[in-house]
Design a protein around this motif. Structure first.
Motif: not given
Length: 253
Positions: A14-23, A125-139
């Motif tokens: 349901e999360q993927w079909r509604t595109k909410r996870t991608l957003i 957890s997945i969304a937070y990991l995505v945010a952390v990855t971008g943050h660590l790289f650019y910091t």
């Protein structure tokens, strides 16, 4: 518990079909990048709005400024987004009758609630990991980070605080039929944490420090790492929340 896999698969699809996870993943990636970017441009913004004759002296932006922005983004925009997104998760199941259809096939309400807890935990957890990855790289790209300490622990603390609030959100959803009641419940709990902060004797066990002590920790203030009671209290609250939710959903008609 019977039916957990069925409910979890339903929630995931349901999360993927509604595109909410991608957003959410896109938004969190942007939030992760905003930390170092805002740390870089904030001094320039302040200088640009200074009136004639006003002299603004600001320190050079640093990695700690980037982390401060990151924790603010996660604790405000990131968590609020998740709370709003899942506040109607359980109530909508009852309103649309989708949960009832599955329950008539012999599946249990407790399994449905556990699947809600699990999907919120996994997606956060997945969304937070995505945010952390971008943050660590650019910091690391824009700033010198060698002097920072306990970075992993500070990031883990913010993640755990998010898990705490989202766990409570699902539990309140099991207790009340209105979606807004879940948000009010989480808001009242957050208000309680603010009140606890007024009393030093019990404030040392306050889970709110998970969201507020991150910058102090990476700058070398190790007092936060010594407050094991904060983690114990947080885990106890989450455990009690899940147990209470399972009991309430069992009695709910």
């Amino acid at each position: 518990m019977r039916g957990f896999k069925v409910f979890f698969k339903k929630e995931w699809l349901e999360q993927w079909r509604t595109k909410r996870t991608l957003i959410v993943l896109i938004v969190f990636f942007i939030l992760g990048l905003m930390g170092p970017l805002m740390a870089l441009i904030t001094p320039e913004i302040l200088k640009s709005v200074a009136t004639e004759g006003m002299v603004i002296t600001l320190p050079e932006p640093s990695a700690s400024d980037s982390y401060a922005q990151f924790f603010n983004n996660m604790g405000q925009m990131g968590l609020i987004l998740f709370l709003l997104m899942f506040s109607t998760s359980l109530t909508k199941e009852y309103e649309q009758g989708t949960l009832l259809n599955l329950l008539t096939k012999g599946l249990t309400k407790q399994a449905a609630l556990l699947a809600k807890y699990a999907i919120v935990f996994v997606l956060w957890s997945i969304a937070y990991l995505v945010a952390v990855t971008g943050h660590l790289f650019y910091t690391a790209y824009y700033f010198e980070t060698a002097a920072l300490v306990h970075v992993g622990l500070s990031l883990l603390m913010m993640w755990l605080f998010g898990v705490l609030l989202l766990t409570l959100l699902v539990t309140f959803g099991a207790c009340f039929k209105q979606a807004y009641a879940s948000l009010i419940g989480v808001g009242l709990f957050f208000g309680l944490l603010l009140v606890v902060g007024l009393f030093p004797v019990i404030d040392k066990y306050n889970p709110l420090h998970l969201a507020t002590a991150g910058v102090d920790l990476i700058l070398g203030n190790s007092i936060a790492i010594k407050r094991i009671g904060i983690f114990v209290v947080t885990l106890l609250v989450m455990s009690a929340s899940v147990v209470s939710g399972l009991q309430m959903i069992k009695r709910r008609s």
